[in-house]
Write an enzyme that holds these catalytic residues in place. Structure first.
Site, mmCIF file in Angstrom:
data_model
loop_
_atom_site.group_PDB
_atom_site.id
_atom_site.type_symbol
_atom_site.label_atom_id
_atom_site.label_comp_id
_atom_site.label_asym_id
_atom_site.label_seq_id
_atom_site.Cartn_x
_atom_site.Cartn_y
_atom_site.Cartn_z
ATOM 1 N N SER A 260 0.838 -1.203 0.000
ATOM 2 C CA SER A 260 0.000 0.000 0.000
ATOM 3 C C SER A 260 0.867 1.244 0.000
ATOM 4 C CB SER A 260 -0.911 0.014 1.221
ATOM 5 O OG SER A 260 -0.151 -0.116 2.397
ATOM 6 N N HIS B 244 -3.797 -4.338 -5.197
ATOM 7 C CA HIS B 244 -4.014 -3.728 -3.885
ATOM 8 C C HIS B 244 -5.453 -3.920 -3.435
ATOM 9 C CE1 HIS B 244 -4.191 0.025 -1.174
ATOM 10 N NE2 HIS B 244 -3.658 -0.974 -0.509
HETATM 11 N N1 3HC Z 1 -13.805 -9.737 7.830
HETATM 12 C C1 3HC Z 1 -14.771 -10.340 7.124
HETATM 13 N N2 3HC Z 1 -16.025 -9.848 7.004
HETATM 14 C C2 3HC Z 1 -16.302 -8.718 7.672
HETATM 15 C C3 3HC Z 1 -15.354 -8.042 8.449
HETATM 16 C C4 3HC Z 1 -14.049 -8.600 8.525
HETATM 17 N N3 3HC Z 1 -13.085 -8.009 9.211
HETATM 18 N N4 3HC Z 1 -15.928 -6.941 8.965
HETATM 19 C C5 3HC Z 1 -17.203 -6.914 8.541
HETATM 20 N N5 3HC Z 1 -17.418 -7.998 7.755
HETATM 21 C C6 3HC Z 1 -18.658 -8.334 7.069
HETATM 22 C C7 3HC Z 1 -19.724 -8.748 8.027
HETATM 23 O O1 3HC Z 1 -19.652 -10.124 8.306
HETATM 24 C C8 3HC Z 1 -20.972 -8.369 7.264
HETATM 25 O O2 3HC Z 1 -21.235 -9.378 6.304
HETATM 26 P P1 3HC Z 1 -22.737 -9.847 5.979
HETATM 27 O O3 3HC Z 1 -23.483 -8.608 5.579
HETATM 28 O O4 3HC Z 1 -22.549 -10.813 4.859
HETATM 29 O O5 3HC Z 1 -23.266 -10.465 7.215
HETATM 30 C C9 3HC Z 1 -20.587 -7.116 6.517
HETATM 31 O O6 3HC Z 1 -19.169 -7.146 6.438
HETATM 32 C C10 3HC Z 1 -21.028 -5.851 7.207
HETATM 33 O O7 3HC Z 1 -20.468 -5.865 8.517
HETATM 34 P P2 3HC Z 1 -21.156 -5.272 9.817
HETATM 35 O O8 3HC Z 1 -22.647 -5.366 9.661
HETATM 36 O O9 3HC Z 1 -20.536 -5.900 11.008
HETATM 37 O O10 3HC Z 1 -20.680 -3.796 9.890
HETATM 38 P P3 3HC Z 1 -20.907 -2.579 8.932
HETATM 39 O O11 3HC Z 1 -22.151 -2.641 8.132
HETATM 40 O O12 3HC Z 1 -20.692 -1.441 9.828
HETATM 41 O O13 3HC Z 1 -19.699 -2.667 7.886
HETATM 42 C C11 3HC Z 1 -17.488 -2.266 7.205
HETATM 43 C C12 3HC Z 1 -18.389 -2.796 8.308
HETATM 44 C C13 3HC Z 1 -17.667 -3.106 5.940
HETATM 45 C C14 3HC Z 1 -16.064 -2.365 7.716
HETATM 46 C C15 3HC Z 1 -17.911 -0.780 6.896
HETATM 47 O O14 3HC Z 1 -17.899 -0.039 8.081
HETATM 48 C C16 3HC Z 1 -16.994 -0.100 5.907
HETATM 49 O O15 3HC Z 1 -17.171 -0.214 4.705
HETATM 50 N N6 3HC Z 1 -16.023 0.663 6.427
HETATM 51 C C17 3HC Z 1 -15.012 1.355 5.612
HETATM 52 C C18 3HC Z 1 -13.796 0.470 5.542
HETATM 53 C C19 3HC Z 1 -12.698 1.074 4.706
HETATM 54 O O16 3HC Z 1 -12.663 2.261 4.414
HETATM 55 N N7 3HC Z 1 -11.749 0.229 4.298
HETATM 56 C C20 3HC Z 1 -10.602 0.687 3.533
HETATM 57 C C21 3HC Z 1 -9.479 1.053 4.438
HETATM 58 S S1 3HC Z 1 -8.042 1.564 3.544
HETATM 59 C C22 3HC Z 1 -7.278 0.119 3.126
HETATM 60 O O17 3HC Z 1 -7.668 -0.956 3.493
HETATM 61 C C23 3HC Z 1 -6.063 0.254 2.286
HETATM 62 C C24 3HC Z 1 -4.830 -0.103 3.033
HETATM 63 O O18 3HC Z 1 -3.746 -0.088 2.143
HETATM 64 C C25 3HC Z 1 -4.554 0.803 4.187
#
Ligand code: 3HC
Length: 499
Positions: free
Chosen positions: A112, A133
């Site tokens: 990243s 990525h």
């Molecule tokens: N692993 C696997 N599945 C996961 C998970 C994990 N760590 N976290 C959440 N999930 C799944 C849940 O099981 C659920 O699945 P389902 O609908 O099939 O039952 C679904 O995701 C939604 O989860 P929740 O209902 O618990 O929670 P939310 O609706 O609040 O969603 C989230 C959680 C998907 C993390 C949401 O908050 C989100 O999209 N957040 C933004 C995350 C983001 O910006 N990521 C990018 C970061 S930058 C990056 O990664 C780049 C790197 O280089 C730094």
């Protein structure tokens, strides 16, 4: 899959779920079993949530084969390294893969923050090295940035993009530049949010709430920093700063201090928030304002629809409303307008200590964001009363200083300007940038869709107000934004901005 940490295990799950066999390689048996544990926990969670049957779980799990060592990678078509972000480790892995993999295999890096070109140059066959990525959590986020270098052979990006689609992801093809699309836009915004916290501009909960309730992002920036990891965020910021050299990319000192202190976020059980049960997401947030609703409010506005709507909502909540500042009341409420400070109206009302602003980020609807704007003279009681009033109206209240952009705008305008600048630089077009932010970071609307919805002129005005007030170069509006504002064209239609 070389490296089975959180990201590696998540990516392994993505491939295995799509019916593709995975050879999982780790540095030693303990790390391998930890990685397999992450995969098992994620699959079990899907079973508990009714998303997978036990039979499907077993089948997916059977596709992931823990390997004894690199020699097990001899027959793979694609190797993805997801190891710590240290160039010397990546170089060693590339050398191993060159030795064991067939010459046709593609070697991908999930880096990243490091240069894909520098990683590729460590291979004897740099033409087959590419960036792939993924985003955290990998099983959920749909974006894959496919990063080609000047060394990448024709066709490799297309092959990897097809594969990304096969495993249910959406590829966006980009060149090798620090942060690619999503991190180059996301991290400066997160860093800025942490800077606002460090400088006392707003509270932790209010900063996150402004983003979720006001901009409708899935997570607040501070909670997201804890998810990404403050150490990871710091190293990405350092790379961005090294590449672009602009003040916007300078890691805010608190980011460095938290990373130095080992408060790296969820994975450490402690970051900007505390995570008593490590791995859970029960960070402290929510509305901390005590309910001390005023009984009589003096409402001051521009005589427009917003003021009228506010007046009837306050009256409907059983609170007396007067428009005359000379009448005694518990609170002077100024209907705040974006880009205009409330202090002049508070002073004109004659009781600035009792005055706060109320700025609605959207419509006056249940749950929508209300910024309770406090001037340098607003009393703590007035701010509490303003927040209690907003809560009584069914709004989600945050406190914001009487500065341009209040809170949500302060977070959002520079973030949107970064997206426009990326487009202006010719790195990516509006459609790819919007796709990256929607599928990589869960934005309901991409930066250009947000600009088009608000109007380029409104975003320009917000940025100009910030730039005039602070004089910081990072708030200077990019010319491309000014051109769209002047011409009144949307980014969705603008031919010049469509790369
Ligand atoms: N692993 C696997 N599945 C996961 C998970 C994990 N760590 N976290 C959440 N999930 C799944 C849940 O099981 C659920 O699945 P389902 O609908 O099939 O039952 C679904 O995701 C939604 O989860 P929740 O209902 O618990 O929670 P939310 O609706 O609040 O969603 C989230 C959680 C998907 C993390 C949401 O908050 C989100 O999209 N957040 C933004 C995350 C983001 O910006 N990521 C990018 C970061 S930058 C990056 O990664 C780049 C790197 O280089 C730094």
């Amino acid at each position: 899959m070389i490296g089975l940490g959180t990201m590696g295990a998540g990516i392994a799950e993505v491939f295995a779920r799509a019916g593709i066999g995975v050879v999982a390689i780790e540095v030693d048996a303990a790390a391998l079993s930890r990685g397999v544990g992450i995969l098992d926990a994620s699959l079990s969670r899907a079973v508990t949530r009714g998303r997978l049957t036990a039979a499907e779980q077993a089948e997916i799990r059977s596709r992931v084969r823990p390997a004894a060592g690199f020699s097990d990678a001899a027959a793979v078509d694609l190797a993805i390294e997801v190891v710590p972000e240290r160039m010397e480790i990546k170089r060693e892995i590339l050398a191993e893969l060159d030795r064991v993999c067939s010459p046709d295999a593609i070697l991908a890096t999930n880096t990243s923050s490091l240069s894909v070109t520098a990683i590729a140059a460590a291979s004897k066959h740099p033409g087959r090295v590419i960036g792939m990525h993924f985003f955290n959590p990998a099983p959920v986020m749909r974006l894959v940035e496919v990063v080609s270098t000047v060394l990448t052979t024709d066709g490799v990006a297309a092959t990897v993009s097809d594969l990304a689609r096969r495993v249910g992801k959406t590829p966006v093809q980009v060149g090798d530049r620090a942060g690619f699309i999503a991190n180059a836009l996301l991290l400066p915004y997160l860093n800025h949010a942490l800077h606002l916290l460090a400088t006392g501009y707003a509270s932790r909960a209010d900063i996150d709430t402004a983003a979720t309730a006001g901009i409708r992002l899935p997570m607040g920036p501070l909670a997201l920093l804890d998810l990404i990891g403050l150490d990871t965020a710091l190293s990405i910021m350092e790379v961005l700063h090294g590449e672009f050299g602009l003040p916007r990319y300078m890691p805010t000192p608190l980011l460095r201090r938290l990373a130095d202190a080992g408060r790296t976020g969820r994975k450490a059980g402690r970051g900007i928030y505390e995570y008593p049960n490590s791995g859970s997401d029960d960070h402290q947030s929510g509305n901390e304002h005590p309910p001390a609703t005023p009984r009589t409010v003096t409402l001051i506005g521009a005589g427009d629809d917003t003021e009228a709507e506010l007046a009837s909502a306050i009256a409907a909540a059983g609170i007396n409303v007067t428009r005359n500042a000379a009448h005694p009341s518990d609170l002077v409420l100024i209907a705040a307008e974006a880009g205009r400070p409330i202090l002049p109206a508070a002073l004109a009302a004659g009781r600035p200590q009792q005055a706060v602003g109320l700025h609605l980020a959207g419509k006056l609807a249940a749950g929508s964001l209300a910024e309770v704007v406090q001037t340098s003279v607003s009393s703590a009681d007035a701010v509490q009363a303003g927040a209690a009033l907003a809560v009584k109206l069914g709004l989600t209240a945050v406190r914001a200083p009487d500065r341009p952009g209040f809170l949500a705008g302060t977070l959002l305008y520079p973030h949107l300007a970064d997206a426009v600048r990326m487009c202006q630089d010719g790195y990516a077009g509006p459609a790819d940038i919007d796709t990256a932010m929607k599928l990589g970071c869960g934005y309901p609307r991409g930066p250009f869709e947000l600009i088009d919805a608000a109007g380029a002129a409104a975003v320009l005005t917000g940025l100009e107000a910030m730039h005039d007030a602070y004089g910081y170069p990072e708030f200077a509006p990019p010319p491309l934004l000014a051109e769209h504002a002047a011409a009144g064209i949307a980014f969705a239609d603008g031919s010049r901005s469509a790369l």
